[in-house]
Motif scaffolding. Sequence first.
Motif, PDB file in Angstrom:
ATOM      1  N   ILE A 338      -1.112   4.075  -4.435  1.00 35.63           N
ATOM      2  CA  ILE A 338      -0.686   2.786  -3.889  1.00 35.63           C
ATOM      3  C   ILE A 338      -1.897   1.910  -3.623  1.00 35.63           C
ATOM      4  CG2 ILE A 338       0.333   1.638  -1.881  1.00 35.63           C
ATOM      5  CD1 ILE A 338       2.477   3.744  -1.832  1.00 35.63           C
ATOM      6  N   SER A 339      -1.807   0.666  -4.080  1.00 38.02           N
ATOM      7  CA  SER A 339      -2.838  -0.332  -3.807  1.00 38.02           C
ATOM      8  C   SER A 339      -2.390  -1.166  -2.616  1.00 38.02           C
ATOM      9  CB  SER A 339      -3.043  -1.229  -5.029  1.00 38.02           C
ATOM     10  OG  SER A 339      -3.946  -2.276  -4.727  1.00 38.02           O
ATOM     11  N   HIS A 340      -3.148  -1.071  -1.530  1.00 39.42           N
ATOM     12  CA  HIS A 340      -2.848  -1.819  -0.318  1.00 39.42           C
ATOM     13  C   HIS A 340      -3.484  -3.203  -0.425  1.00 39.42           C
ATOM     14  CE1 HIS A 340      -2.353  -3.030   3.744  1.00 39.42           C
ATOM     15  NE2 HIS A 340      -3.547  -2.685   4.183  1.00 39.42           N
ATOM     16  N   CYS A 341      -2.667  -4.238  -0.290  1.00 34.52           N
ATOM     17  CA  CYS A 341      -3.131  -5.622  -0.465  1.00 34.52           C
ATOM     18  C   CYS A 341      -2.880  -6.417   0.812  1.00 34.52           C
ATOM     19  CB  CYS A 341      -2.415  -6.268  -1.642  1.00 34.52           C
ATOM     20  SG  CYS A 341      -2.511  -5.334  -3.185  1.00 34.52           S
ATOM     21  N   PRO A 342      -3.685  -6.196   1.855  1.00 33.05           N
ATOM     22  CA  PRO A 342      -3.394  -6.783   3.161  1.00 33.05           C
ATOM     23  C   PRO A 342      -3.413  -8.302   3.198  1.00 33.05           C
ATOM     24  CG  PRO A 342      -5.598  -5.818   3.122  1.00 33.05           C
ATOM     25  CD  PRO A 342      -4.915  -5.388   1.868  1.00 33.05           C
ATOM     26  N   SER A 343      -4.339  -8.935   2.481  1.00 34.11           N
ATOM     27  CA  SER A 343      -4.422 -10.403   2.527  1.00 34.11           C
ATOM     28  C   SER A 343      -3.173 -11.035   1.950  1.00 34.11           C
ATOM     29  CB  SER A 343      -5.649 -10.885   1.751  1.00 34.11           C
ATOM     30  OG  SER A 343      -6.830 -10.366   2.294  1.00 34.11           O
ATOM     31  N   SER A 344      -2.742 -10.527   0.802  1.00 35.64           N
ATOM     32  CA  SER A 344      -1.543 -11.053   0.160  1.00 35.64           C
ATOM     33  C   SER A 344      -0.304 -10.807   1.014  1.00 35.64           C
ATOM     34  CB  SER A 344      -1.376 -10.395  -1.206  1.00 35.64           C
ATOM     35  OG  SER A 344      -0.134 -10.721  -1.780  1.00 35.64           O
ATOM     36  N   ASN A 345      -0.207  -9.605   1.575  1.00 30.31           N
ATOM     37  CA  ASN A 345       0.957  -9.288   2.396  1.00 30.31           C
ATOM     38  C   ASN A 345       1.082 -10.245   3.574  1.00 30.31           C
ATOM     39  OD1 ASN A 345       1.273  -7.127   0.673  1.00 30.31           O
ATOM     40  ND2 ASN A 345       0.437  -5.617   2.091  1.00 30.31           N
ATOM     41  N   SER A 346      -0.048 -10.604   4.160  1.00 32.83           N
ATOM     42  CA  SER A 346      -0.037 -11.541   5.283  1.00 32.83           C
ATOM     43  C   SER A 346       0.242 -12.960   4.810  1.00 32.83           C
ATOM     44  CB  SER A 346      -1.386 -11.502   6.020  1.00 32.83           C
ATOM     45  OG  SER A 346      -1.607 -10.239   6.613  1.00 32.83           O
ATOM     46  N   ALA A 347      -0.415 -13.372   3.711  1.00 35.52           N
ATOM     47  CA  ALA A 347      -0.278 -14.743   3.220  1.00 35.52           C
ATOM     48  C   ALA A 347       1.162 -15.069   2.824  1.00 35.52           C
ATOM     49  CB  ALA A 347      -1.216 -14.974   2.043  1.00 35.52           C
ATOM     50  N   LEU A 348       1.837 -14.116   2.199  1.00 38.58           N
ATOM     51  CA  LEU A 348       3.203 -14.342   1.733  1.00 38.58           C
ATOM     52  C   LEU A 348       4.255 -13.840   2.719  1.00 38.58           C
ATOM     53  CD1 LEU A 348       2.793 -13.463  -2.061  1.00 38.58           C
ATOM     54  CD2 LEU A 348       2.869 -15.719  -1.006  1.00 38.58           C
ATOM     55  N   GLY A 349       3.799 -13.347   3.873  1.00 39.02           N
ATOM     56  CA  GLY A 349       4.730 -12.883   4.900  1.00 39.02           C
ATOM     57  C   GLY A 349       5.572 -11.714   4.456  1.00 39.02           C
ATOM     58  N   SER A 350       4.976 -10.800   3.684  1.00 35.67           N
ATOM     59  CA  SER A 350       5.750  -9.705   3.102  1.00 35.67           C
ATOM     60  C   SER A 350       5.991  -8.549   4.065  1.00 35.67           C
ATOM     61  CB  SER A 350       5.028  -9.181   1.850  1.00 35.67           C
ATOM     62  OG  SER A 350       4.909 -10.200   0.887  1.00 35.67           O
ATOM     63  N   GLY A 351       5.088  -8.374   5.045  1.00 33.77           N
ATOM     64  CA  GLY A 351       5.245  -7.277   5.991  1.00 33.77           C
ATOM     65  C   GLY A 351       3.977  -6.470   6.154  1.00 33.77           C
ATOM     66  N   PHE A 352       4.057  -5.406   6.955  1.00 35.48           N
ATOM     67  CA  PHE A 352       2.910  -4.538   7.232  1.00 35.48           C
ATOM     68  C   PHE A 352       2.992  -3.260   6.392  1.00 35.48           C
ATOM     69  CE2 PHE A 352       3.651  -6.655  11.405  1.00 35.48           C
ATOM     70  CZ  PHE A 352       2.465  -7.374  11.467  1.00 35.48           C
ATOM     71  N   CYS A 353       1.981  -3.005   5.598  1.00 38.11           N
ATOM     72  CA  CYS A 353       1.919  -1.724   4.892  1.00 38.11           C
ATOM     73  C   CYS A 353       1.395  -0.667   5.856  1.00 38.11           C
ATOM     74  CB  CYS A 353       0.990  -1.833   3.684  1.00 38.11           C
ATOM     75  SG  CYS A 353       0.827  -0.282   2.770  1.00 38.11           S
ATOM     76  N   GLN A 354       2.139   0.432   6.002  1.00 39.33           N
ATOM     77  CA  GLN A 354       1.765   1.488   6.943  1.00 39.33           C
ATOM     78  C   GLN A 354       0.828   2.476   6.246  1.00 39.33           C
ATOM     79  OE1 GLN A 354       5.172   2.995   9.247  1.00 39.33           O
ATOM     80  NE2 GLN A 354       6.353   1.228   8.554  1.00 39.33           N
ATOM     81  N   VAL A 355      -0.423   2.095   6.164  1.00 44.28           N
ATOM     82  CA  VAL A 355      -1.403   2.885   5.418  1.00 44.28           C
ATOM     83  C   VAL A 355      -1.532   4.305   5.970  1.00 44.28           C
ATOM     84  CG1 VAL A 355      -3.828   3.047   4.746  1.00 44.28           C
ATOM     85  CG2 VAL A 355      -2.671   0.836   4.712  1.00 44.28           C
ATOM     86  N   ARG A 356      -1.544   4.439   7.287  1.00 41.66           N
ATOM     87  CA  ARG A 356      -1.678   5.762   7.874  1.00 41.66           C
ATOM     88  C   ARG A 356      -0.542   6.672   7.438  1.00 41.66           C
ATOM     89  NH1 ARG A 356      -5.723   6.697   8.653  1.00 41.66           N
ATOM     90  NH2 ARG A 356      -6.257   5.309  10.361  1.00 41.66           N
ATOM     91  N   ARG A 357       0.655   6.131   7.377  1.00 40.29           N
ATOM     92  CA  ARG A 357       1.825   6.907   6.943  1.00 40.29           C
ATOM     93  C   ARG A 357       1.645   7.377   5.502  1.00 40.29           C
ATOM     94  NH1 ARG A 357       7.194   4.095   5.479  1.00 40.29           N
ATOM     95  NH2 ARG A 357       8.711   5.774   5.254  1.00 40.29           N
ATOM     96  N   LEU A 358       1.130   6.497   4.653  1.00 34.94           N
ATOM     97  CA  LEU A 358       0.904   6.864   3.255  1.00 34.94           C
ATOM     98  C   LEU A 358      -0.116   7.988   3.148  1.00 34.94           C
ATOM     99  CD1 LEU A 358       0.626   3.285   1.673  1.00 34.94           C
ATOM    100  CD2 LEU A 358       2.661   4.734   1.810  1.00 34.94           C
ATOM    101  N   LEU A 359      -1.214   7.839   3.880  1.00 31.31           N
ATOM    102  CA  LEU A 359      -2.270   8.851   3.819  1.00 31.31           C
ATOM    103  C   LEU A 359      -1.788  10.189   4.373  1.00 31.31           C
ATOM    104  CD1 LEU A 359      -5.297   6.642   4.955  1.00 31.31           C
ATOM    105  CD2 LEU A 359      -4.823   7.474   2.636  1.00 31.31           C
ATOM    106  N   GLU A 360      -1.023  10.141   5.447  1.00 29.46           N
ATOM    107  CA  GLU A 360      -0.502  11.380   6.025  1.00 29.46           C
ATOM    108  C   GLU A 360       0.476  12.071   5.081  1.00 29.46           C
ATOM    109  OE1 GLU A 360       1.092  10.215   9.794  1.00 29.46           O
ATOM    110  OE2 GLU A 360      -0.845  10.365  10.826  1.00 29.46           O
ATOM    111  N   LYS A 361       1.116  11.288   4.227  1.00 26.28           N
ATOM    112  CA  LYS A 361       2.023  11.845   3.220  1.00 26.28           C
ATOM    113  C   LYS A 361       1.255  12.473   2.050  1.00 26.28           C
ATOM    114  CE  LYS A 361       6.505  11.104   4.165  1.00 26.28           C
ATOM    115  NZ  LYS A 361       7.574  12.128   4.019  1.00 26.28           N
ATOM    116  N   GLY A 362      -0.067  12.252   2.023  1.00 29.09           N
ATOM    117  CA  GLY A 362      -0.869  12.796   0.941  1.00 29.09           C
ATOM    118  C   GLY A 362      -0.939  11.906  -0.283  1.00 29.09           C
TER     119      GLY A 362
END
Length: 493
Positions: A338-362
């Motif tokens: 998964i490519s986390h794109c924080p600037s775009s997510n904020s700019a377009l109001g898409s939401g918060f990517c839960q990076v910690r959850r992804l990493l904990e999932k392996g």
Amino acid sequence: MATSQRTVFFGRFVSTPTPDAYLIQHGAILVDRNDGHGVIAKCVWDDSLDAEQLDKVCARLGVEVEDIRLVKCNENGFFFPGFIDTHIHASQYPNSGIFGKSTLLDWLTTYTFPLEASLKADPEVVATNGNTVNGTNREDVEQVVKKQKTDPLARARLVYDKVISRTLSYGTTTASYFATLDVEATNLLADLAFMKGQRAYIGRVCMDHPETCPEYYRDEGPDETVQKAVANIEYCQQVDPSGELVAPIVTPRFAPSLHFESLCRLGKLAQERDLRVQTHISENVGEVAWVKELFPECESYTAVYEKSGLLGSKTILAHGIHLDDTELDMIRSRGSKISHCPSSNSALGSGFCQVRRLLEKGIDVGLGTDVSGGYSCSTLDAVRQACLVSRQLGYVKGGDKKWNIGVAEGLWLGTVGGASCVGMAGKLGGFEKGMIFDVQEIELGVAGSQNSGPVDIFGWEKLEDRVDKWVWNGDDRNVSRVWVGGRLVHERK
């Protein structure tokens, strides 16, 4: 007689082999380009080493002074691994910072599709659609059309030349690029990346669904989609037969933009030719609902890619904001990234990517600038935004600090994490023997001096604090030089 094939890099080296802390080392690295790959042949870490005693340095490295070229890092700076941008739309670079009040789907229609279509090797496209892109006036459009009569790719050449140069100036040594629907323009991007020496994965965007794509910007159907995808793949492989610098990447834009037959045939193509894949997933709530309507036979957005054969260990999924546990388990089981794109997510109001959850999932996670949904093609800025967004997420989660991404972890995502995403784990992102020398030299300013740049160093800061200051305040003015595979590809003048 000295030769440029063997180079000794001397100074301070900073990296993040783990997400917990910086690894700061002083010493020398021998890079051997005899094989054309720029691999680290040997490292010597010793605080007592002095570049003025080059004979002793070379003796420790096992080479003769006459056989090497010396590159010294600025005393107030350090070498850092090159950034890896796991998701960027090269064709959208002119729209950086232009998104108005849009959310994803209307932003695509208003800004993105017209701009991408205008890069086609066809002057009439510019004349018809260019007038509506960025408020371009008719006179400017006519000038571009005039140039395109002698060079049909003049517009694409201007855009792609600039985005490669700009990303290199920000220390991005590897980029996974979305291009456009047009084969010739996409091939040009491969040519320019190879010529400029950036490690790049080049994807011709695939779109063919008549109900979801504009009439002026889509393939006629599955046959044309696959045929043109193959044409671009084979061209990239001709540009760089080794695939070590420039390589093709199968690029369905996202599930809604293609017939399911096309998705399946692209998945088969990627599997048969052992190719990388990149696409979007679960970026926006409306998009997720749309996918459910378009593919009612699939239980989730992720299942669409799974059933079409696009979900594999070489697949980069951009965003991944609104994924449930079943989808995450599916992604992990397939080894997709998964490519986390924080600037775009904020700019377009898409939401918060839960990076910690992804990493904990392996799941492997890297950073993407997602230009032009993201406003900047600087991966360093993406590191900053990843840290900031994680804190906002922590607040939403009741103040739980477990969600926080620290500065070292942000840099780790932008280097080591990115390397895993693009299939270069263990080859990029650090300073170990056998790794490829994709590196940027960072130079920090001295407070009170002229032209000190955006980061002021007063002299009493710890080394870790200096790196922190660079992350939060730095930009391309701090990037002194950039090497890809040991080859100098950018130098700040």
